[in-house]
Design a protein around this motif. Sequence first.
Motif, mmCIF file in Angstrom:
data_model
loop_
_atom_site.group_PDB
_atom_site.id
_atom_site.type_symbol
_atom_site.label_atom_id
_atom_site.label_comp_id
_atom_site.label_asym_id
_atom_site.label_seq_id
_atom_site.Cartn_x
_atom_site.Cartn_y
_atom_site.Cartn_z
ATOM 1 N N PRO A 135 -3.465 3.567 13.596
ATOM 2 C CA PRO A 135 -4.880 3.819 13.908
ATOM 3 C C PRO A 135 -5.106 4.999 14.839
ATOM 4 O O PRO A 135 -6.220 5.522 14.926
ATOM 5 N N TYR A 136 -4.063 5.445 15.539
ATOM 6 C CA TYR A 136 -4.210 6.529 16.512
ATOM 7 C C TYR A 136 -3.658 7.853 16.010
ATOM 8 O O TYR A 136 -3.658 8.847 16.742
ATOM 9 N N LEU A 137 -3.200 7.883 14.764
ATOM 10 C CA LEU A 137 -2.670 9.107 14.187
ATOM 11 C C LEU A 137 -3.747 9.821 13.377
ATOM 12 O O LEU A 137 -4.732 9.205 12.948
ATOM 13 N N PRO A 138 -3.583 11.122 13.136
ATOM 14 C CA PRO A 138 -4.530 11.814 12.261
ATOM 15 C C PRO A 138 -4.519 11.192 10.866
ATOM 16 O O PRO A 138 -3.491 10.668 10.412
ATOM 17 N N THR A 139 -5.645 11.255 10.195
ATOM 18 C CA THR A 139 -5.696 10.788 8.817
ATOM 19 C C THR A 139 -4.693 11.575 7.990
ATOM 20 O O THR A 139 -4.647 12.802 8.044
ATOM 21 N N GLY A 140 -3.851 10.867 7.255
ATOM 22 C CA GLY A 140 -2.821 11.563 6.497
ATOM 23 C C GLY A 140 -2.001 10.597 5.679
ATOM 24 O O GLY A 140 -2.486 9.556 5.243
ATOM 25 N N VAL A 141 -0.737 10.942 5.493
ATOM 26 C CA VAL A 141 0.207 10.143 4.717
ATOM 27 C C VAL A 141 1.231 9.567 5.688
ATOM 28 O O VAL A 141 1.861 10.318 6.443
ATOM 29 N N HIS A 142 1.389 8.269 5.670
ATOM 30 C CA HIS A 142 2.295 7.592 6.587
ATOM 31 C C HIS A 142 3.470 7.039 5.782
ATOM 32 O O HIS A 142 3.317 6.089 5.018
ATOM 33 N N MET A 143 4.624 7.673 5.947
ATOM 34 C CA MET A 143 5.833 7.260 5.247
ATOM 35 C C MET A 143 6.653 6.384 6.183
ATOM 36 O O MET A 143 6.930 6.761 7.327
ATOM 37 N N ALA A 144 7.029 5.198 5.703
ATOM 38 C CA ALA A 144 7.818 4.275 6.515
ATOM 39 C C ALA A 144 8.979 3.760 5.685
ATOM 40 O O ALA A 144 8.804 3.390 4.514
ATOM 41 N N VAL A 145 10.163 3.751 6.290
ATOM 42 C CA VAL A 145 11.358 3.297 5.588
ATOM 43 C C VAL A 145 12.197 2.417 6.517
ATOM 44 O O VAL A 145 12.872 2.931 7.412
ATOM 45 N N VAL A 146 12.090 1.124 6.334
ATOM 46 C CA VAL A 146 13.033 0.146 6.883
ATOM 47 C C VAL A 146 13.339 -0.727 5.670
ATOM 48 O O VAL A 146 12.536 -1.554 5.273
ATOM 49 N N ASP A 147 14.485 -0.500 5.064
ATOM 50 C CA ASP A 147 14.628 -0.858 3.648
ATOM 51 C C ASP A 147 15.981 -1.492 3.337
ATOM 52 O O ASP A 147 16.802 -0.902 2.632
ATOM 53 N N GLY B 86 -8.417 4.712 5.670
ATOM 54 C CA GLY B 86 -7.944 5.533 6.776
ATOM 55 C C GLY B 86 -6.698 6.343 6.504
ATOM 56 O O GLY B 86 -6.138 6.943 7.423
ATOM 57 N N GLY B 87 -6.248 6.404 5.242
ATOM 58 C CA GLY B 87 -5.074 7.199 4.937
ATOM 59 C C GLY B 87 -4.209 6.555 3.874
ATOM 60 O O GLY B 87 -4.569 5.521 3.288
ATOM 61 N N GLY C 141 -7.621 -1.706 4.952
ATOM 62 C CA GLY C 141 -7.276 -2.500 3.780
ATOM 63 C C GLY C 141 -6.933 -1.644 2.572
ATOM 64 O O GLY C 141 -7.395 -0.509 2.434
ATOM 65 N N VAL C 142 -6.110 -2.197 1.693
ATOM 66 C CA VAL C 142 -5.663 -1.471 0.509
ATOM 67 C C VAL C 142 -6.792 -1.383 -0.512
ATOM 68 O O VAL C 142 -7.375 -2.393 -0.901
ATOM 69 N N THR C 143 -7.090 -0.172 -0.945
ATOM 70 C CA THR C 143 -8.083 0.025 -2.004
ATOM 71 C C THR C 143 -7.418 0.281 -3.349
ATOM 72 O O THR C 143 -7.949 -0.092 -4.390
ATOM 73 N N THR C 144 -6.250 0.930 -3.329
ATOM 74 C CA THR C 144 -5.486 1.222 -4.546
ATOM 75 C C THR C 144 -4.013 1.168 -4.200
ATOM 76 O O THR C 144 -3.606 1.601 -3.120
ATOM 77 N N ALA C 145 -3.217 0.645 -5.133
ATOM 78 C CA ALA C 145 -1.763 0.606 -4.944
ATOM 79 C C ALA C 145 -1.093 1.024 -6.235
ATOM 80 O O ALA C 145 -1.550 0.669 -7.326
ATOM 81 N N VAL C 146 -0.013 1.786 -6.117
ATOM 82 C CA VAL C 146 0.749 2.201 -7.291
ATOM 83 C C VAL C 146 2.234 1.980 -7.033
ATOM 84 O O VAL C 146 2.692 2.009 -5.883
ATOM 85 N N GLU C 147 2.982 1.762 -8.111
ATOM 86 C CA GLU C 147 4.433 1.715 -8.026
ATOM 87 C C GLU C 147 4.971 3.114 -8.300
ATOM 88 O O GLU C 147 4.500 3.811 -9.215
ATOM 89 N N LEU C 148 5.958 3.546 -7.543
ATOM 90 C CA LEU C 148 6.467 4.916 -7.623
ATOM 91 C C LEU C 148 7.521 5.016 -8.720
ATOM 92 O O LEU C 148 8.717 4.828 -8.482
ATOM 93 N N THR C 149 7.068 5.343 -9.917
ATOM 94 C CA THR C 149 7.975 5.393 -11.063
ATOM 95 C C THR C 149 7.962 6.723 -11.804
ATOM 96 O O THR C 149 8.771 6.915 -12.720
ATOM 97 N N GLU C 150 7.073 7.649 -11.437
ATOM 98 C CA GLU C 150 6.970 8.913 -12.152
ATOM 99 C C GLU C 150 8.139 9.824 -11.789
ATOM 100 O O GLU C 150 8.240 10.297 -10.650
ATOM 101 N N PRO C 151 9.040 10.116 -12.730
ATOM 102 C CA PRO C 151 10.239 10.903 -12.400
ATOM 103 C C PRO C 151 9.929 12.283 -11.840
ATOM 104 O O PRO C 151 10.689 12.801 -11.009
#
Length: 266
Positions: free
Chosen positions: A60-72, A88-89, A108-118
């Motif tokens: 919530p305190y970061l600029p609007t953008g893309v937030h990549m998180a990897v604990v996998d 918000g991003g 809240g999530v408005t759209t979700a996609v699975e990352l499958t496009e090669p």
Amino acid sequence: MSVTPWISLTTDYGLTDGFVAACHGVIARIAPTARVIDVTHLVPPTDVRRGAAVLAQTVPYLPTGVHMAVVDPGVGTARRGVALATPGGLLVGPDNGLLPDAAAALGGVTTAVELTEPRWLADRVSDTFHGRDVFAPVAARLALGAPLGDAGPPIDPADLIRLPSPTLMSDAHGFTAEVSTVDHFGNVQLAAPAHLLDPLPAALRVGPPDSTPARPAVRGRTFGDAPANGLVVYVDSADLVAVAVNGGRAVDVLRVAPGDLLRVSG
């Protein structure tokens, strides 16, 4: 969507290997104008719950953008890679419970996609380094304004993996809550909203909900409201109940870890 020049990175990759630099490099090759904020790369290895908490309390305190998180810990298995749109991003990462709390914090999530496009991924995707080969290239392309729907097929946000709700029980004398996180200073954050402190007195007791004697504590606003080396129960910057020691480490005094239970009573 319009171009989003900010990307944040949250991982458990540590700082002694080249993993973080490789992700930065992939982003820089694809989106050289993007600005990258390193939230942390010191999430305890494979600790999805800790990563989710750090991410949700920071975005919530970061600029609007893309937030990549990897604990996998499930990298290379059947778990999905996903990208989520919120008011918000955007969020990019594994579908293992890491992202939904942050998505909620962004509206809240408005759209979700699975990352499958090669075409959105590395030419060769490693079985064990999806941060570099899947999530970083996707985050970079989204930062350039590529449509989310081009990354893969839509999925129902209700089907996203979510972490179990933490334990929280309250009664007339206090509450018992699960330890959510422990920060760098040893402060113990509980999965308890601030309002649970409202009916409690200034003098409190804190300890495990068993036969172990509870320790005296004071209810305060900040660390200095307790005497030196004393326990203070306060509302932290995430509006959750936390326990600290004035001049010390509450985690060492209480001998707890995330997932343990603590009782706070008057």
